[in-house]
Design an enzyme around this catalytic site. Sequence first.
Site, short mmCIF file in Angstrom:
data_model
loop_
_atom_site.label_atom_id
_atom_site.label_comp_id
_atom_site.label_asym_id
_atom_site.label_seq_id
_atom_site.Cartn_x
_atom_site.Cartn_y
_atom_site.Cartn_z
CE1 TYR A 1 -4.00 -1.06 11.38
CE2 TYR A 1 -2.38 0.17 10.14
CZ TYR A 1 -3.40 0.13 11.06
OH TYR A 1 -3.82 1.28 11.66
CD GLU B 1 -3.13 -4.69 5.59
OE1 GLU B 1 -4.32 -5.05 5.57
OE2 GLU B 1 -2.81 -3.48 5.58
CG LEU C 1 -6.06 -0.34 2.38
CD1 LEU C 1 -6.84 0.94 2.61
CD2 LEU C 1 -6.20 -1.25 3.56
CG HIS D 1 -0.37 4.38 13.35
ND1 HIS D 1 -1.66 4.57 13.77
CD2 HIS D 1 -0.41 4.36 12.00
CE1 HIS D 1 -2.45 4.67 12.72
NE2 HIS D 1 -1.73 4.54 11.64
CD GLU E 1 -2.26 -1.54 2.71
OE1 GLU E 1 -2.04 -0.76 3.66
OE2 GLU E 1 -2.78 -2.65 2.87
CD GLN F 1 0.24 2.15 4.78
OE1 GLN F 1 -0.87 2.24 5.28
NE2 GLN F 1 0.50 2.54 3.55
#
Length: 750
Positions: free
Chosen positions: A495, A469, A467, A540, A438, A491
């Site tokens: 994920y 995975e 998008l 994140h 992505e 990313q």
Amino acid sequence: MSHPAAGRDAAEQHFADSILKLRASAPQSSFSGGGFPGAIRADSALTGDRCLELFDAQLASRHLDLAARWLREQRAGFYTIGSSGHEGNAAVAAALRGDDPALLHYRSGAFYLARAAAASPPRDGVRDILLGLVAAEAEPIAGGRHKVIGHVDLHIIPQTSTIASHLPRAVGLAFALGRAARLGTASRWPADAVVVASIGDASINHSTAAGALNTAGYCAYQRLPLPLVIVCEDNGLGISVRTPPGWVAAAARARPGITYFHADGSDLADVYDTALAAAAWARYRRSPAFLHLSMVRLGGHAGSDAEAGYRDPAELTADMAADPLVGTARLLVEAGILTPAEVLDRYERGRARVLEMAAELAGAPRLTTAAQVMAPLAPRQPDAVWAGAILAASEDKRRAAFGGKLPELVGPLTLAQSINATLTDALAARPEMLVFGEDVARKGGVYGVTRGLLARFGAGRVFDTLLDEQAILGLALGSGLAGLLPVPEIQYLAYLHNAADQIRGEAATLSFFSQGQFRNPLVVRIAGYGYQEGFGGHFHNDDSVTALRDIPGLIIASPARPDDAAAMLRTCLAAAAADGSVCVFLEPIALYHARDLYRSTDGGWRAPYGPPDQWAAGHVPVGRARTHGTGTDLTIMTFGNGLRLSMRAAARLAMEGVSCRVLDLRWLAPLPAEDILREARATGRVLIADETRRTGGVSEGVLAVLADDRFGGWVRRVTSEDSFVPLGDAADAVLLSQRQIEDAGRALMG
Ligand SMILES: Cc1ncc(C[n+]2csc(CCOP(=O)(O)OP(=O)(O)O)c2C)c(N)n1
């Protein structure tokens, strides 16, 4: 051991009764000296000869199911999921080419036997399957590790038991075949091959299947070549759960980009003709086809399944009436090729042959030691990896790839710049390498790590994906199988988890279930870990590597410094290419753009990029750590962001008179055990500084290495909390801190 011929079940009795009721017609007019070249039915492309061959495959498949149950009763067999009712898939095999790669549903006995019989030279597929049932070492694909359907010469790639998990790979393979040819990469399969993948009706509801169908349609919608036939063998049941009537057709027809075909699975001629049409669609239009076969399931889900508990007798009788063996017998009898008595004779002869062979193979030698079982898990050829790790393009090519600015001449690089330069060098040196994920192409990655690669190498090798995975990893698995070297990006670590089975269940098991005959060269780059100053919260700042660490054979690289990252990435690429290794390359986001170590502007976290003639000297073998400093009081063991925190803590402790060395593990699997023990003994005091969670985190593995070797010194660990990482400053409350490392160091010295 009871005699294998003992006992006939209800389906067998029903088969015999049905055959005797068939009315034989006059011998077929096209009969010519023992052959039946004419069509089995006026409207079909299936010849009498082919029909007879396929009938034999169907019969043998049925007998193998019976043999599986008999072997189980004798405690000599270990698998009873059968193909009864699904034997129409023999005609799917016949409609495809023998070198079309196949990834098959577990009820594909007849497909396997038909393809084996048509191979040149022909194979005795019955023997192969029986060897699988008894988990014999001599079984040709998994070597006794599982009962899978596969054979390298038959171009059948073995599948795991996780339903639908093979579909993302099948889509990836269909995607990669043409691409490999265009890039000039040697592949096992010709560029005009068609990938066939089969599944059950319940399986199409799995999100993995839904995702794969979506990916196939998404590619076709954009006119990207995708020669794929997805066969759905619809028996209306998923173990005991009914598929709503009409659902498969409705769900498949609604998929944009995928063309729907349907056949009656008990009518071999219909399956053959429709499969021919679906294969032609996929082969010549390079576009996906969905081949829906209505089938019945005879004999329950598996040997242990008492289906009478959830299906009523009328339903079971109705299924027997649609027995594909009766269907093919009817075709042959009505065409005048066999009489009912000859059908029954053929059935009995097939039965005797399969059961005799089952008795003969029941005691075939099995794997007995862990070493035997594990042999194909992680083949490692360090010399070949070394040779691959120093592979560089010519000076001219490098200059062109870097736009004239060679990275070794531009001064120290950050981690992100170093990975970018290494990817550039590798793409220049390895024409079979792909980079995708992505946002990796046009944007150059969320953090700029892949910036410029699209412009340098083009969309054939560097591209953005949809998008998903699971689809990204499936594209990678298929590309690797096709001979390419995929470097997909996930990313963020958080994920990965919804798609982790593509690594765990698919990539990592392929060599195991095929004794290394099929390989999955793969380097998955994953941006992860915490410390983004509160930005982005859990998703994140995820630090859960535990789900990866227990995957047998997986290599997990966790570089922290720019120079290590370059060398380790080259090692991973070489290991993937030379050994077919499945590698995860974990990149600490918080260090991507770090420049300094102790003070702002000291530049301590940047490093010069070594030119190719320095790569040999700087080679980092898999599983070797790096020691920073020569302190004699305390060894801090760490990795990732922990390295920077620990080096800073060590500097503080040094001011207090404590001399430390810091061991960067660099590899989380396999852990650098030798280096851990050596550096532990060097000081006698070990502090493990682990940014992952306390429970299940990396520190537990390091402790185990020390305990297993009876390390007698002092050991302490500091870790992040057993928590998800929150937004904002609260992140600091749960993540490992430099202060904790310093305090623990002092406590250890005290
Ligand atoms: C991901 C996953 N979940 C559950 C199972 C357990 N399981 C094995 S077969 C099966 C039913 C599959 O039904 P279907 O796709 O219709 O194939 P059939 O067995 O009817 O041929 C289930 C639930 C599994 N193998 N994989």
